[in-house]
Design a protein around this motif. Structure first.
Motif, PDB file in Angstrom:
ATOM      1  N   ASP A  12       0.843  -1.194   0.000  1.00 56.85           N
ATOM      2  CA  ASP A  12       0.000   0.000   0.000  1.00 56.85           C
ATOM      3  C   ASP A  12       0.878   1.245   0.000  1.00 56.85           C
ATOM      4  O   ASP A  12       1.882   1.295   0.717  1.00 56.85           O
ATOM      5  CB  ASP A  12      -0.879   0.050   1.263  1.00 56.85           C
ATOM      6  N   SER A  13       0.481   2.232  -0.784  1.00 60.08           N
ATOM      7  CA  SER A  13       1.076   3.568  -0.672  1.00 60.08           C
ATOM      8  C   SER A  13      -0.041   4.487  -0.202  1.00 60.08           C
ATOM      9  O   SER A  13      -1.080   4.594  -0.850  1.00 60.08           O
ATOM     10  CB  SER A  13       1.653   4.027  -2.009  1.00 60.08           C
ATOM     11  N   ILE A  14       0.187   5.099   0.955  1.00 58.74           N
ATOM     12  CA  ILE A  14      -0.907   5.730   1.691  1.00 58.74           C
ATOM     13  C   ILE A  14      -0.537   7.137   2.121  1.00 58.74           C
ATOM     14  O   ILE A  14       0.560   7.382   2.619  1.00 58.74           O
ATOM     15  CB  ILE A  14      -1.227   4.909   2.965  1.00 58.74           C
ATOM     16  N   GLU A  15      -1.492   8.047   1.960  1.00 59.17           N
ATOM     17  CA  GLU A  15      -1.310   9.387   2.503  1.00 59.17           C
ATOM     18  C   GLU A  15      -2.478   9.691   3.435  1.00 59.17           C
ATOM     19  O   GLU A  15      -3.641   9.495   3.066  1.00 59.17           O
ATOM     20  CB  GLU A  15      -1.231  10.416   1.380  1.00 59.17           C
ATOM     21  N   THR A  16      -2.179  10.125   4.652  1.00 53.96           N
ATOM     22  CA  THR A  16      -3.210  10.522   5.613  1.00 53.96           C
ATOM     23  C   THR A  16      -2.776  11.855   6.226  1.00 53.96           C
ATOM     24  O   THR A  16      -1.638  12.280   6.027  1.00 53.96           O
ATOM     25  CB  THR A  16      -3.370   9.483   6.746  1.00 53.96           C
ATOM     26  N   PRO A  17      -3.666  12.509   6.991  1.00 54.18           N
ATOM     27  CA  PRO A  17      -3.252  13.763   7.626  1.00 54.18           C
ATOM     28  C   PRO A  17      -2.028  13.577   8.530  1.00 54.18           C
ATOM     29  O   PRO A  17      -1.327  14.542   8.835  1.00 54.18           O
ATOM     30  CB  PRO A  17      -4.492  14.169   8.449  1.00 54.18           C
ATOM     31  N   SER A  18      -1.728  12.345   8.945  1.00 55.23           N
ATOM     32  CA  SER A  18      -0.592  12.106   9.834  1.00 55.23           C
ATOM     33  C   SER A  18       0.708  11.875   9.088  1.00 55.23           C
ATOM     34  O   SER A  18       1.773  11.806   9.713  1.00 55.23           O
ATOM     35  CB  SER A  18      -0.861  10.898  10.735  1.00 55.23           C
ATOM     36  N   GLY A  19       0.669  11.681   7.771  1.00 55.40           N
ATOM     37  CA  GLY A  19       1.902  11.444   7.033  1.00 55.40           C
ATOM     38  C   GLY A  19       1.692  10.594   5.797  1.00 55.40           C
ATOM     39  O   GLY A  19       0.562  10.427   5.322  1.00 55.40           O
ATOM     40  N   LYS A  20       2.790  10.080   5.283  1.00 58.40           N
ATOM     41  CA  LYS A  20       2.780   9.400   3.993  1.00 58.40           C
ATOM     42  C   LYS A  20       3.697   8.188   4.071  1.00 58.40           C
ATOM     43  O   LYS A  20       4.759   8.242   4.698  1.00 58.40           O
ATOM     44  CB  LYS A  20       3.332  10.406   2.955  1.00 58.40           C
ATOM     45  N   ARG A  21       3.298   7.070   3.455  1.00 60.72           N
ATOM     46  CA  ARG A  21       4.153   5.889   3.385  1.00 60.72           C
ATOM     47  C   ARG A  21       4.096   5.341   1.969  1.00 60.72           C
ATOM     48  O   ARG A  21       3.031   5.311   1.351  1.00 60.72           O
ATOM     49  CB  ARG A  21       3.694   4.807   4.365  1.00 60.72           C
ATOM     50  N   GLU A  22       5.252   4.885   1.476  1.00 55.78           N
ATOM     51  CA  GLU A  22       5.309   4.303   0.134  1.00 55.78           C
ATOM     52  C   GLU A  22       5.507   2.798   0.226  1.00 55.78           C
ATOM     53  O   GLU A  22       6.424   2.327   0.908  1.00 55.78           O
ATOM     54  CB  GLU A  22       6.504   4.899  -0.649  1.00 55.78           C
ATOM     55  N   LYS A  23       4.660   2.057  -0.449  1.00 47.50           N
ATOM     56  CA  LYS A  23       4.867   0.611  -0.625  1.00 47.50           C
ATOM     57  C   LYS A  23       5.140  -0.106   0.688  1.00 47.50           C
ATOM     58  O   LYS A  23       6.168  -0.762   0.857  1.00 47.50           O
ATOM     59  CB  LYS A  23       6.028   0.375  -1.613  1.00 47.50           C
ATOM     60  N   ILE A  24       4.231   0.069   1.629  1.00 43.85           N
ATOM     61  CA  ILE A  24       4.353  -0.674   2.882  1.00 43.85           C
ATOM     62  C   ILE A  24       3.480  -1.919   2.822  1.00 43.85           C
ATOM     63  O   ILE A  24       2.525  -1.986   2.040  1.00 43.85           O
ATOM     64  CB  ILE A  24       3.972   0.195   4.113  1.00 43.85           C
ATOM     65  N   LEU A  25       3.813  -2.892   3.641  1.00 41.05           N
ATOM     66  CA  LEU A  25       3.069  -4.153   3.654  1.00 41.05           C
ATOM     67  C   LEU A  25       1.603  -3.911   4.012  1.00 41.05           C
ATOM     68  O   LEU A  25       1.296  -3.181   4.958  1.00 41.05           O
ATOM     69  CB  LEU A  25       3.706  -5.113   4.662  1.00 41.05           C
ATOM     70  N   GLY A  26       0.713  -4.512   3.238  1.00 39.63           N
ATOM     71  CA  GLY A  26      -0.717  -4.386   3.499  1.00 39.63           C
ATOM     72  C   GLY A  26      -1.475  -5.568   2.926  1.00 39.63           C
ATOM     73  O   GLY A  26      -0.909  -6.652   2.762  1.00 39.63           O
ATOM     74  N   GLY A  27      -2.734  -5.342   2.615  1.00 40.61           N
ATOM     75  CA  GLY A  27      -3.578  -6.411   2.086  1.00 40.61           C
ATOM     76  C   GLY A  27      -4.504  -6.946   3.157  1.00 40.61           C
ATOM     77  O   GLY A  27      -4.141  -7.029   4.330  1.00 40.61           O
ATOM     78  N   ALA A  28      -5.713  -7.322   2.721  1.00 41.69           N
ATOM     79  CA  ALA A  28      -6.741  -7.765   3.674  1.00 41.69           C
ATOM     80  C   ALA A  28      -6.277  -8.984   4.463  1.00 41.69           C
ATOM     81  O   ALA A  28      -6.450  -9.053   5.685  1.00 41.69           O
ATOM     82  CB  ALA A  28      -8.037  -8.083   2.928  1.00 41.69           C
TER      83      ALA A  28
END
Lengths: 311, 311
Positions: A12-28
């Protein structure tokens, strides 16, 4: 007892009001497995690409999650890019790269066939049904789905629903699936499609469990729905995986108990909220990968305090 | 002990998916007083017109509500016309005729000055403040407001908030008043404006109580908010007055107890939900005008069953 989960193991590459992460482990399947691993043995069926390294697998195996069902395919992992900058309650999908997930054909290793609990995470209902068919002897089947499958693959989804013990969805999905805006009537219509019980998640407002009159161990025909709270948090760092973490806590607790009773179902809904509330406190899997079981017990006590007349 | 409520006594013309009613008894003070009357003595301050007949006053006096503070003015009663045809969760105002309410100047009869509990229903904050100032010795002050006063009369409203023990508002109003979308931070900002505790109503999802660190009998500085459920209902006949009925159940229960403790506050929030859930089962005041106290006890038990691990 063992839970077998089939679903996405992804980046997952995610942006939230708390910050940003690129290509971190995720998935249901990842979020579900981590949450459930604090309660019971978990086995994962999924597919990853060549970019899935030992550091990613280690997040799962350190929690003693059995990863032998994670197939390695040529290409890259499923990669979701999303933003919560406008609304922490609903993800805006910026990009979806299915990659190896596009041709995923779940295969169940022989050593997983004795799993007693099956969780069908949110994937194509055709694949959910295929996995279900390979596990004729499971004791219980829970599943998740989403608006996309309800809208465009309803006939396939209905075949899955017909065989579910518990379906976990959110308010919008319950309305969409039932065509009914009243929550109670929506739940009745959804359960008429198959699930013996239904857990509807309300985000920051908690979740409601509904019970049909069908036989279902000790939980059949409970007269009233059950409402489990969510914990008001001053900061939600990353909501990604909150629903899967809820499902993992819920189902993990059920699988850890010898018998399903109304009290077990209720407690499981509380543990769902507990694991969801912990998961969102950090990005991705950071929080659930490294929990102290004491933190779970403390959070459970808080859930009791915020909802019980005599705390 | 006695609650004094100041607010509207009015007529409503209402259309909902369940039917239509013309010019039925309504108003915030009416709904509040009826709900509270099952717990304690209630006195009403309001104004009505010449169209307010003995049959309307009888709805209040049959519940032993003291109507000596209801002033009769030349003209007609406040009359609200609204529809819930599109959305049972939010009223569409079709017409507002203030009539005698336009020049309402609340006067407190001498025999009401010993009231120990004051409820400022949703009216112009200038009037709320004027009533508050005439009651310097009350033990506790609760209040309600709405988006209109938050948007256009904020400075006047802030003077009222500064003197409140408990403010009861809904999610949207809490966001608007605080300018904050996170529920916990919104609650902290609202309580910084004055209220020692805040009850935020979530409609079908129940309500959350927040507690500041200020002295407030036994309820000061509770570490966690408290979440009270709402009951999923198969049919909401008429949502009008649900919030006022919640307030009446909540405050009526508090006034009936000798001491305010965390357990009393929590139980009061449950009774708020109980009275709200009963109120919406029929049009206008129909349900709360004619309740058997046994129905309240039974509904309370259901609220416990749907929210407690050990029912």
């Amino acid at each position: 007892m063992s839970i077998l989960v089939v679903g996405s193991v992804a980046f997952d590459s995610i942006e939230t009001p708390s910050g940003k992460r690129e290509k971190i482990l995720g998935g249901a399947a990842t979020h579900f497995a981590l949450a459930a691993s604090y309660f019971t043995d978990v086995r994962v069926i999924g597919v990853v690409g060549e970019d899935f390294g030992p550091e990613h697998e280690g997040v799962l195996t350190r929690r003693k999650i059995d990863t032998r069902g994670i197939e390695r395919a040529d290409g890259k992992c499923f990669h979701w890019t999303g933003s919560y900058l406008n609304d922490l309650n609903s993800a805006e999908t910026l990009q979806t790269d299915l990659n190896v997930f596009a041709t995923f054909a779940p295969k169940i290793p022989a050593e997983f066939l004795d799993s007693e609990y099956l969780f069908l995470a949110n994937i194509d209902p055709v694949l959910q049904a295929r996995v279900r068919a390979q596990m004729p002897k499971v004791k219980m089947v829970c599943g998740d789905t989403m608006n996309y499958w309800i809208g465009s693959h309803l006939e396939n989804l209905k075949k899955v629903l017909a065989e579910l013990d518990v379906l976990l969805i959110n308010d919008g999905e319950a309305r969409m699936l039932s065509g009914e805006s009243n929550a109670l009537r929506a739940a009745e219509k959804v359960m008429a499609m198959g699930p013996k019980a239904l857990v509807v998640k309300h985000g920051e407002y908690g979740a409601t469990g509904y019970f049909s009159n069908k036989a279902f161990d000790g939980v059949a025909g409970l007269k009233w729905p059950f409402r489990a709270p969510a914990l008001p948090l001053a900061e939600v760092v990353d909501p990604t995986g909150a629903g899967d973490s809820f499902a993992g806590g819920f189902y993990g607790y059920i699988a850890s108990q010898s018998k399903l009773t109304p009290a077990v179902f209720r407690t499981a809904m509380f543990y769902g909220g507990v694991m969801g509330s912990l998961a969102v406190e950090q990005f991705g899997t950071e929080r659930l990968a490294e929990l102290d079981p004491k933190e779970i017990a403390e959070r459970f006590q808080i859930f009791r305090e915020i909802s019980h007349l005599e705390a």
